[in-house]
Design a protein around this motif. Structure first.
Motif, PDB file in Angstrom:
ATOM      1  N   PRO A 118       6.019  77.586 -67.224  1.00 26.19           N
ATOM      2  CA  PRO A 118       7.383  78.077 -67.000  1.00 26.19           C
ATOM      3  C   PRO A 118       8.360  77.052 -66.444  1.00 26.19           C
ATOM      4  CG  PRO A 118       5.802  79.757 -66.353  1.00 26.19           C
ATOM      5  CD  PRO A 118       5.002  78.529 -66.693  1.00 26.19           C
ATOM      6  N   GLY A 119       7.873  76.025 -65.749  1.00 27.60           N
ATOM      7  CA  GLY A 119       8.782  75.012 -65.214  1.00 27.60           C
ATOM      8  C   GLY A 119       9.046  73.859 -66.155  1.00 27.60           C
ATOM      9  N   ALA A 125      16.325  70.171 -68.625  1.00 30.35           N
ATOM     10  CA  ALA A 125      17.452  70.596 -67.804  1.00 30.35           C
ATOM     11  C   ALA A 125      17.444  70.012 -66.401  1.00 30.35           C
ATOM     12  CB  ALA A 125      17.471  72.125 -67.701  1.00 30.35           C
ATOM     13  N   GLY A 126      16.328  69.428 -65.976  1.00 32.94           N
ATOM     14  CA  GLY A 126      16.204  68.929 -64.611  1.00 32.94           C
ATOM     15  C   GLY A 126      16.650  67.494 -64.449  1.00 32.94           C
ATOM     16  N   GLY A 127      16.284  66.908 -63.302  1.00 30.01           N
ATOM     17  CA  GLY A 127      16.676  65.549 -62.981  1.00 30.01           C
ATOM     18  C   GLY A 127      15.856  64.513 -63.718  1.00 30.01           C
ATOM     19  N   GLN A 275      16.288  77.585 -75.820  1.00 27.91           N
ATOM     20  CA  GLN A 275      16.209  76.342 -76.586  1.00 27.91           C
ATOM     21  C   GLN A 275      15.721  75.189 -75.719  1.00 27.91           C
ATOM     22  OE1 GLN A 275      20.263  76.358 -78.063  1.00 27.91           O
ATOM     23  NE2 GLN A 275      19.585  76.899 -80.131  1.00 27.91           N
ATOM     24  N   GLU A 276      16.098  75.165 -74.443  1.00 23.88           N
ATOM     25  CA  GLU A 276      15.578  74.139 -73.541  1.00 23.88           C
ATOM     26  C   GLU A 276      14.063  74.215 -73.467  1.00 23.88           C
ATOM     27  OE1 GLU A 276      19.352  73.797 -70.390  1.00 23.88           O
ATOM     28  OE2 GLU A 276      17.528  74.869 -69.850  1.00 23.88           O
ATOM     29  N   LYS A 277      13.524  75.420 -73.398  1.00 19.74           N
ATOM     30  CA  LYS A 277      12.066  75.587 -73.353  1.00 19.74           C
ATOM     31  C   LYS A 277      11.420  75.065 -74.632  1.00 19.74           C
ATOM     32  CE  LYS A 277      12.012  79.657 -70.323  1.00 19.74           C
ATOM     33  NZ  LYS A 277      11.622  81.080 -70.219  1.00 19.74           N
ATOM     34  N   LEU A 278      12.042  75.365 -75.763  1.00 18.99           N
ATOM     35  CA  LEU A 278      11.475  74.929 -77.029  1.00 18.99           C
ATOM     36  C   LEU A 278      11.556  73.418 -77.189  1.00 18.99           C
ATOM     37  CD1 LEU A 278      12.812  77.776 -79.334  1.00 18.99           C
ATOM     38  CD2 LEU A 278      10.417  77.309 -78.791  1.00 18.99           C
ATOM     39  N   VAL A 279      12.650  72.813 -76.716  1.00 22.86           N
ATOM     40  CA  VAL A 279      12.759  71.353 -76.770  1.00 22.86           C
ATOM     41  C   VAL A 279      11.691  70.724 -75.877  1.00 22.86           C
ATOM     42  CG1 VAL A 279      14.221  69.358 -76.289  1.00 22.86           C
ATOM     43  CG2 VAL A 279      15.218  71.384 -77.343  1.00 22.86           C
ATOM     44  N   ALA A 280      11.485  71.290 -74.683  1.00 21.71           N
ATOM     45  CA  ALA A 280      10.436  70.783 -73.796  1.00 21.71           C
ATOM     46  C   ALA A 280       9.070  70.905 -74.451  1.00 21.71           C
ATOM     47  CB  ALA A 280      10.463  71.533 -72.466  1.00 21.71           C
TER      48      ALA A 280
END
Length: 359
Positions: A118-119, A125-127, A275-280
């Motif tokens: 989950p993270g 999206a993070g640093g 989409q951020e999750k899928l890119v990750a």
């Protein structure tokens, strides 16, 4: 590579557990908080020397337990079996390979695990620190001298930052040697990172096309941590006064970052949370593909709570892509994901830190 056996003791809610794992899909099912994620966390610890959970170091050891330990029997594709161990009592970690005490770096080099949890969206999206960790883990498994170069860099960085905090004279006699070492080490690290990302890009594009075809073509940008075409040693010398005011070094390999852009989403802010999750996920599976090419064997894939992180069509796409490769997969959920119905798998039920295989 695959775990044949994984033994845990004193890890979070797990007092003691032993799992005999299959070579393909291994599914851990149970209620939230039962201890499923802790099994994936154990696998990740053997491969990274840290947890993927934020702020996890203090909470890793089971309440009222004095120590935790993780043991595994890891079979490589050449049939060599490595016995791996990682334990902690108090704040000190100890690593073992085949019964011998070793530095954690040697343990991590033996075992490769990539984990989507989950993270993971923080990779996008993070640093920058999360993206450097991802990048450097990949480089570490390709370049055997990376760790020693990184340690030299960190030592020089620590010394320069110490001089800055003392606030003494900013002359070359004090700063020059450390800045030269920073520049030498950074140049090598930068080249390795750039070469690794160049090799990773085709796999990133393939995975992004699989999961996010609507976003169009993918491009990658890498930033070294100092201006392109300029000598880092000269930059550090010129920035001494500014860095003195800030109390730390503001240019160098420790400031590197990379980013992805898409034809129809040129900025990160154009992506939805899903989409951020899928890119990750695409990044992690691309790294697994590249690692498999370089090592000649697949890393172990961990997928935490897949059904709650992805919709059904994307779950199916992930399962379909992983059934085509010889990777061991550890997957958790409150129930068996629908796309795995009819797929050969080993299933474990997890309840209150107790694990039992289901027939």
């Amino acid at each position: 590579m695959r775990f044949e056996r994984l033994q845990l003791r004193g890890l979070r809610c797990i007092t003691e557990a032993s799992l005999e794992l299959a070579s393909g899909f291994n599914v851990l099912v149970g209620a939230n908080g039962a201890g499923k994620t802790s099994v994936l966390e154990a696998a990740f610890l053997l491969s990274h020397g840290r947890s993927f959970r934020s702020g996890a170091r203090e909470a890793l050891t089971q309440r009222n337990a004095s120590a935790l330990s993780i043991f595994s029997s890891l079979r490589h594709d050449d049939q060599r079996v490595a016995r791996l161990g990682l334990g902690r009592e108090g704040v000190r970690w100890e690593a073992r390979v085949d019964g011998e005490d070793v530095p954690i770096g040697q343990l991590v080099r033996e075992c490769a695990v990539v984990c989507f949890e989950p993270g993971s969206h923080a990779l996008i999206a993070g640093g920058a620190e999360e993206r450097r960790r991802y990048l450097d883990w990949g480089v570490f498994h390709v370049e055997h001298d990376f760790l020693s170069s990184w340690r030299r860099y960190q030592r020089a960085l620590k010394q320069r930052n110490s001089l800055l905090r003392k606030g003494g004279p900013l002359d070359d006699a004090l700063f020059g040697p450390w800045e030269q070492e920073l520049a030498r080490s950074a140049s090598v690290i930068d080249q390795w990172r750039s070469t690794y990302l160049d090799a990773l890009l085709p796999y990133l594009r393939a995975q992004a096309a699989l999961f996010l075809p609507e976003l169009g073509n993918l491009d990658l940008r890498y930033r070294s941590g100092w201006p392109d075409g300029e000598a880092l040693a000269e930059i550090l010398a010129a920035q001494r006064s500014r860095d003195l005011g800030r109390g730390h070094t503001t240019s160098g390999a420790h400031r590197a970052d990379w980013s992805l852009s898409f034809e129809h989403a040129p900025q990160r802010e154009h992506l939805s949370r899903g989409q951020e999750k899928l890119v990750a996920l695409a990044c992690l599976l691309a790294q697994a593909h590249l690692d498999a090419e370089r090592r000649g064997e697949w890393p172990i894939i961990c997928l935490d709570d897949l059904a709650s992180e992805l919709d059904l069509s994307h779950q199916a796409a992930v399962v379909a892509s992983l059934t085509e490769v010889p990777a061991q997969v550890l997957l958790t959920g409150t129930e068996i994901p629908r796309p795995l119905e009819g797929t050969p798998k080993q299933v474990f039920h997890v309840e209150q830190g107790m694990l039992a295989p289901l027939l």
